[in-house]
Design an enzyme around this catalytic site. Structure first.
Site, PDB file in Angstrom:
ATOM      1  CG  ASP A 150      -4.365   7.174  -4.470  1.00 22.10           C
ATOM      2  OD1 ASP A 150      -3.751   6.258  -4.337  1.00 22.10           O
ATOM      3  OD2 ASP A 150      -3.826   8.139  -3.144  1.00 22.10           O
ATOM      4  CG  ASP A 159      -0.440   3.105  -4.524  1.00 18.18           C
ATOM      5  OD1 ASP A 159      -0.232   4.408  -5.799  1.00 18.18           O
ATOM      6  OD2 ASP A 159      -0.471   4.209  -3.072  1.00 18.18           O
ATOM      7  CD  GLU A 160      -2.028   7.847  -6.688  1.00 20.78           C
ATOM      8  OE1 GLU A 160      -2.236   8.709  -6.510  1.00 20.78           O
ATOM      9  OE2 GLU A 160      -0.316   8.565  -6.548  1.00 20.78           O
TER      10      GLU A 160
END
Length: 173
Positions: free
Chosen positions: A6, A101-102
């Site tokens: 993350d 974003d992960e």
């Protein structure tokens, strides 16, 4: 085991990539219509500015604390996300993008002997090659990996949940 990588404060960190003078300075990113706060650096979080706060309600706090404010740049964020995913694919052939974003990485069959070293390698590679700080959570399920990554964010590191020990015991690595 499953890892969740993350990116930390993703939109704010993306803005910092091209402005190194912003390191350790407060940065906020506004929604596409500049109405709400959609990303905050740790420095802005420490000011008590909440995610989703209407910009007009926190404008005075931001100005008093010299917060650099950016309009969202989704083309930039998407490009950086794609670069990160390309780097993560080097660590596991089974990768699931969870959000911009992960990403989850399936560690099945990878014969990882040292999760601390493995997670550290990911953090180092992403920081070195892209300039993005990340947190890594490792656990036997996606839900627990997400929980471990949230813990890792608060400790500025990585976390793994040992499947052979207490499920609620976290190990910082």
């Amino acid at each position: 085991m499953i890892a969740l990588v993350d990116c930390n404060n993703f939109f704010a960190s993306c803005e910092r990539l091209f402005r190194p003078e912003l390191a350790n300075k407060p940065v906020a990113v506004l929604s596409s219509n500049d109405g709400c706060i959609v990303a905050r650096s740790n420095e802005v979080k420490a000011l008590g500015v909440k995610m989703g706060a209407p910009h007009f309600m926190v404008k005075d706090i931001l100005e008093r604390n010299n917060v650099e404010i950016f309009s969202s740049n989704f083309a930039l964020y998407s490009n950086i996300s794609q670069r990160i995913i390309a780097e993560l694919s080097k660590f596991s052939p089974k990768l699931e993008v969870y959000s911009i974003d992960e990403a989850f990485l399936d560690l099945t069959g990878l014969n990882i002997k040292d999760y601390a070293k493995w997670a550290s390698n990911i953090k180092t590679l992403i920081q070195k090659n892209i300039g993005m700080p990340v947190s890594v959570g490792i656990a036997p399920t996606k839900t627990l990996a997400k929980l471990a990554s949230e813990y890792a964010k608060r400790t500025n590191g990585s976390c793994w949940i040992d499947p052979f020990n207490e499920k609620d015991k976290y190990y910082r690595i």
